[in-house]
Structures are given as structure tokens and as C-alpha cells.
Design a protein around this motif. Structure first.
Motif, PDB file in Angstrom:
ATOM      1  N   LEU A  61       0.847  -1.190   0.126  1.00 28.21           N
ATOM      2  CA  LEU A  61       0.055   0.122   0.124  1.00 28.21           C
ATOM      3  C   LEU A  61       0.742   1.156   0.013  1.00 28.21           C
ATOM      4  O   LEU A  61       0.485   2.407  -0.565  1.00 28.21           O
ATOM      5  CB  LEU A  61      -0.958  -0.004   1.297  1.00 28.21           C
ATOM      6  N   PHE A  62       1.920   1.326   0.526  1.00 27.72           N
ATOM      7  CA  PHE A  62       2.862   2.386   1.036  1.00 27.72           C
ATOM      8  C   PHE A  62       3.193   3.288  -0.624  1.00 27.72           C
ATOM      9  O   PHE A  62       3.235   4.260  -0.615  1.00 27.72           O
ATOM     10  CB  PHE A  62       4.120   2.036   1.602  1.00 27.72           C
ATOM     11  N   PRO A  63       3.444   2.304  -1.615  1.00 26.66           N
ATOM     12  CA  PRO A  63       3.874   2.965  -2.657  1.00 26.66           C
ATOM     13  C   PRO A  63       2.858   3.577  -3.533  1.00 26.66           C
ATOM     14  O   PRO A  63       3.067   4.482  -4.484  1.00 26.66           O
ATOM     15  CB  PRO A  63       4.655   1.801  -3.503  1.00 26.66           C
ATOM     16  N   LEU A  64       1.442   3.143  -3.304  1.00 21.54           N
ATOM     17  CA  LEU A  64       0.464   3.311  -4.099  1.00 21.54           C
ATOM     18  C   LEU A  64       0.002   4.848  -3.654  1.00 21.54           C
ATOM     19  O   LEU A  64      -1.014   5.413  -4.291  1.00 21.54           O
ATOM     20  CB  LEU A  64      -0.954   2.386  -3.914  1.00 21.54           C
ATOM     21  N   ALA A  65       0.267   5.597  -2.366  1.00 29.03           N
ATOM     22  CA  ALA A  65      -0.138   6.594  -1.838  1.00 29.03           C
ATOM     23  C   ALA A  65       0.188   7.785  -2.807  1.00 29.03           C
ATOM     24  O   ALA A  65      -1.117   8.849  -2.974  1.00 29.03           O
ATOM     25  CB  ALA A  65       0.425   7.024  -0.662  1.00 29.03           C
ATOM     26  N   GLY A  66       0.815   7.982  -3.578  1.00 30.72           N
ATOM     27  CA  GLY A  66       0.944   9.158  -4.323  1.00 30.72           C
ATOM     28  C   GLY A  66      -0.127   9.213  -5.577  1.00 30.72           C
ATOM     29  O   GLY A  66      -0.707  10.145  -6.087  1.00 30.72           O
ATOM     30  N   ARG A  67      -0.313   7.869  -6.060  1.00 32.67           N
ATOM     31  CA  ARG A  67      -1.106   7.657  -7.231  1.00 32.67           C
ATOM     32  C   ARG A  67      -2.685   7.854  -6.597  1.00 32.67           C
ATOM     33  O   ARG A  67      -3.447   8.389  -7.307  1.00 32.67           O
ATOM     34  CB  ARG A  67      -0.963   6.422  -7.882  1.00 32.67           C
TER      35      ARG A  67
ATOM     36  N   ASP B 198       1.442  13.021  -0.676  1.00 30.05           N
ATOM     37  CA  ASP B 198       1.355  11.644  -0.511  1.00 30.05           C
ATOM     38  C   ASP B 198       2.553  11.545   0.563  1.00 30.05           C
ATOM     39  O   ASP B 198       2.604  10.426   1.282  1.00 30.05           O
ATOM     40  CB  ASP B 198       2.284  11.142  -1.789  1.00 30.05           C
ATOM     41  N   ASP B 199       3.296  12.458   1.130  1.00 25.60           N
ATOM     42  CA  ASP B 199       3.974  12.440   2.283  1.00 25.60           C
ATOM     43  C   ASP B 199       3.223  12.296   3.476  1.00 25.60           C
ATOM     44  O   ASP B 199       3.437  11.630   4.354  1.00 25.60           O
ATOM     45  CB  ASP B 199       4.951  13.680   2.728  1.00 25.60           C
ATOM     46  N   ALA B 200       2.179  13.111   3.689  1.00 31.26           N
ATOM     47  CA  ALA B 200       1.418  12.991   4.656  1.00 31.26           C
ATOM     48  C   ALA B 200       0.527  11.580   4.803  1.00 31.26           C
ATOM     49  O   ALA B 200       0.126  11.015   5.949  1.00 31.26           O
ATOM     50  CB  ALA B 200       0.301  14.119   4.744  1.00 31.26           C
ATOM     51  N   ALA B 201      -0.094  11.207   3.524  1.00 35.46           N
ATOM     52  CA  ALA B 201      -0.774  10.118   3.475  1.00 35.46           C
ATOM     53  C   ALA B 201       0.046   8.804   4.013  1.00 35.46           C
ATOM     54  O   ALA B 201      -0.301   8.181   4.709  1.00 35.46           O
ATOM     55  CB  ALA B 201      -1.332   9.684   2.146  1.00 35.46           C
ATOM     56  N   ARG B 202       1.409   8.918   3.442  1.00 37.60           N
ATOM     57  CA  ARG B 202       2.228   7.714   3.818  1.00 37.60           C
ATOM     58  C   ARG B 202       2.594   7.829   5.221  1.00 37.60           C
ATOM     59  O   ARG B 202       2.346   6.715   5.943  1.00 37.60           O
ATOM     60  CB  ARG B 202       3.594   7.768   2.976  1.00 37.60           C
ATOM     61  N   CYS B 203       2.768   9.007   6.055  1.00 37.58           N
ATOM     62  CA  CYS B 203       2.897   9.150   7.412  1.00 37.58           C
ATOM     63  C   CYS B 203       1.812   8.496   8.045  1.00 37.58           C
ATOM     64  O   CYS B 203       2.039   7.734   9.176  1.00 37.58           O
ATOM     65  CB  CYS B 203       3.316  10.325   7.646  1.00 37.58           C
ATOM     66  N   LEU B 204       0.543   8.579   7.597  1.00 42.17           N
ATOM     67  CA  LEU B 204      -0.679   8.284   8.356  1.00 42.17           C
ATOM     68  C   LEU B 204      -0.632   6.827   8.138  1.00 42.17           C
ATOM     69  O   LEU B 204      -1.220   6.060   9.297  1.00 42.17           O
ATOM     70  CB  LEU B 204      -1.839   8.993   7.850  1.00 42.17           C
TER      71      LEU B 204
ATOM     72  N   ALA C   9      12.391   7.971  -4.091  1.00 40.85           N
ATOM     73  CA  ALA C   9      12.944   9.168  -3.246  1.00 40.85           C
ATOM     74  C   ALA C   9      11.711   9.592  -2.477  1.00 40.85           C
ATOM     75  O   ALA C   9      11.875  10.239  -1.349  1.00 40.85           O
ATOM     76  CB  ALA C   9      13.609  10.238  -4.161  1.00 40.85           C
ATOM     77  N   ALA C  10      10.598   9.787  -3.200  1.00 40.99           N
ATOM     78  CA  ALA C  10       9.369  10.171  -2.414  1.00 40.99           C
ATOM     79  C   ALA C  10       8.958   9.091  -1.232  1.00 40.99           C
ATOM     80  O   ALA C  10       8.544   9.677  -0.105  1.00 40.99           O
ATOM     81  CB  ALA C  10       8.249  10.290  -3.551  1.00 40.99           C
ATOM     82  N   GLU C  11       9.064   7.794  -1.264  1.00 35.47           N
ATOM     83  CA  GLU C  11       8.729   7.092  -0.199  1.00 35.47           C
ATOM     84  C   GLU C  11       9.914   6.938   0.932  1.00 35.47           C
ATOM     85  O   GLU C  11       9.419   7.098   2.026  1.00 35.47           O
ATOM     86  CB  GLU C  11       8.671   5.555  -0.680  1.00 35.47           C
ATOM     87  N   ARG C  12      11.151   7.308   0.545  1.00 34.12           N
ATOM     88  CA  ARG C  12      12.088   7.340   1.521  1.00 34.12           C
ATOM     89  C   ARG C  12      11.897   8.754   2.382  1.00 34.12           C
ATOM     90  O   ARG C  12      12.132   8.820   3.513  1.00 34.12           O
ATOM     91  CB  ARG C  12      13.344   7.348   0.817  1.00 34.12           C
ATOM     92  N   ARG C  13      11.514   9.790   1.639  1.00 42.47           N
ATOM     93  CA  ARG C  13      11.258  11.008   2.316  1.00 42.47           C
ATOM     94  C   ARG C  13      10.086  10.864   3.312  1.00 42.47           C
ATOM     95  O   ARG C  13       9.930  11.503   4.526  1.00 42.47           O
ATOM     96  CB  ARG C  13      10.932  12.179   1.302  1.00 42.47           C
ATOM     97  N   ALA C  14       9.186  10.280   2.904  1.00 50.89           N
ATOM     98  CA  ALA C  14       8.015   9.982   3.811  1.00 50.89           C
ATOM     99  C   ALA C  14       8.314   9.144   5.082  1.00 50.89           C
ATOM    100  O   ALA C  14       8.002   9.476   6.322  1.00 50.89           O
ATOM    101  CB  ALA C  14       6.749   9.193   3.037  1.00 50.89           C
ATOM    102  N   VAL C  15       9.038   8.200   4.882  1.00 52.20           N
ATOM    103  CA  VAL C  15       9.550   7.444   6.117  1.00 52.20           C
ATOM    104  C   VAL C  15      10.426   8.361   6.991  1.00 52.20           C
ATOM    105  O   VAL C  15      10.082   8.493   8.319  1.00 52.20           O
ATOM    106  CB  VAL C  15      10.486   6.233   5.617  1.00 52.20           C
ATOM    107  N   LEU C  16      11.236   9.337   6.496  1.00 51.23           N
ATOM    108  CA  LEU C  16      11.980  10.300   7.387  1.00 51.23           C
ATOM    109  C   LEU C  16      10.891  11.103   8.001  1.00 51.23           C
ATOM    110  O   LEU C  16      11.093  11.459   9.240  1.00 51.23           O
ATOM    111  CB  LEU C  16      12.790  10.878   6.621  1.00 51.23           C
TER     112      LEU C  16
END
Length: 230
Positions: free
Chosen positions: A39-45, A63-69, A94-101
Motif C-alpha cells: 500500500l505504501f507505494p500507491l499513496a501518491g497515485r 503523499d508525504d502526509a498520506a504515507r505518514c498516516l 525518493a518520495a517514499e524514503r522522504r515519507a519514512v523520514l
């Protein structure tokens, strides 16, 4: 940021379809943490990628915020949580790594996620570096690594305003390092990034060699155009 703050920030930024997907995804990972990997990679789309603050190229995206949630919904702690987010970071773009951070301050990981922060600071991705120096690094990163991260921001054109805890973490050694950098720049006839000034102002006894303070040192204010989008 807290999960409630993130949901409020997303209020006018997501469609009803996006909300339905996110609420369902959060419920799914709460019931079965293994599902987060798909699910994590799908958040942007599914939720969108626009900036929460259109004027801030280093700020949060939808997508940062959605992945953080999604990560905040994981019913994990300790080693199991660190292994899960570590896998998402290592295999993500890069976007997924940024969200983890960005999610680290929301998660009960203690100092266990510092290797992820240090890894991000070794990259040349400016948005990843800025995200790495967020609230989690402010609270947990050792002084020397934090100083080197701030200097890397200066070298790569990341505005220091992107670092939320800088005023509390800045120390006289960091000010001296910045003063030395300013001296090198002016000696080479080059402008000094303007946001060095406020940090030096916190330590008035630290001066730029040959200039005293930054009041009369030429500064650049318009050369930071922001990062390329992930």
C-alpha cells in the motif's frame, strides 16, 4: 506534526475517493502490518502529490502526509517496527524514503531510526536531506552529524528555514564553521547564502574573519530555486 494535524492539513487537498482509499489502507495495515509494503507505494497515485504549501518546495506533500498516516497506523513497536520501516526506506523511491523520514517523529522508534537519517544525509537529494533534518533529527541526532547536515544544506542550497529545530540545535561550533565558510566565499569573490546571518546572530562573539559580522558581507538571496520534484 501529529496524525490529527496531518488529517487537518489534508482536508482540502484530497478527493473523497482519495480519503476512502487512505482510510481503508490505514485500517488494513492496522489489521495486518504486512500489507503496508504493497500500500505504501500507491499513496501518491491514489491520494495525490501536490504540496500542502505551494510556496514551500521543501515542505510536505499530500503523499508525504498520506504515507505518514499509514505508518502511524501500524500496530508495531521496537524491532518489528524498525525492520518494517527500514525495509520501506531501503526499497522505496525518493518520495517514499522522504515519507519514512517525515514519519519518524510519529513512531515509537527511539534512536533506532538514526541509521536512516544518516543514510539520507549522505545523499545528494536535497528534499531527502531536508526531510532527514526534521523534528526527529532535532531530538536525536548527535551534535557533530547535525552540524555537518546543516552545512550540507548550505552547500547544496537548501534554505535553513526548512530545518525546524535549527535555532535550538545551533551551537557556537556550528557558527564558527559557518563563519569559516562565509570567509572562504567572500575571499573567492562569491556571495554568502543570506540565511547564514541569523545563525551567526545567535552567537555575536563569532565573526567572519576580515569582516567582523555579516552586515557588510555580500549575500545571495535569490539563487535558491528549490529542488527538482521526485
Amino acid at each position: 506534526m501529529t496524525p490529527d494535524h496531518l488529517r487537518t492539513a489534508l482536508t482540502d487537498r484530497m478527493t473523497q475517493e482519495g480519503w476512502r482509499w487512505l482510510d481503508g489502507a490505514c485500517a488494513s495495515v492496522a489489521a495486518d502490518p504486512a500489507l503496508v509494503g504493497g500500500l505504501f507505494p500507491l499513496a501518491g497515485r491514489r491520494c495525490g502529490r501536490v504540496r500542502l504549501d505551494p510556496g514551500d518546495p521543501y515542505g510536505w506533500t499530500v503523499d508525504d502526509a498520506a504515507r505518514c498516516l499509514l505508518l502511524a497506523a501500524l500496530p508495531l513497536t521496537g524491532t518489528s517496527l524498525l525492520e518494517r520501516i527500514g525495509a520501506l526506506y531501503r526499497t522505496g523511491d525518493a518520495a517514499e524514503r522522504r515519507a519514512v523520514l517525515r514519519a519518524l517523529p510519529l513512531l515509537p522508534v527511539g534512536e533506532g531510526a538514526l541509521p536512516l537519517v544518516r543514510d539520507a544525509l549522505r545523499t545528494n537529494d536535497t528534499r531527502l536531506i531536508a526531510a532527514a533534518l526534521g523534528d526527529y533529527a532535532t531530538d536525536h541526532l548527535d551534535a557533530d552529524t547535525y552540524r555537518q547536515g546543516v552545512l550540507k544544506c548550505v552547500f547544496t542550497g537548501i534554505p535553513l528555514s526548512a530545518l525546524p529545530g535549527l535555532s535550538g540545535r545551533a551551537d557556537v561550533q556550528l557558527a564558527r564553521m559557518m563563519a569559516a565558510y562565509a570567509h572562504e566565499r567572500t575571499a573567492a569573490g562569491r556571495d554568502v547564502p543570506a540565511d547564514i546571518g541569523p545563525v551567526l546572530a545567535l552567537f555575536p562573539d563569532v565573526t567572519v574573519p576580515g569582516h567582523g559580522d555579516l552586515e557588510h558581507v555580500p549575500t545571495a538571496t535569490t539563487d535558491r530555486t528549490g529542488p527538482r520534484e521526485a
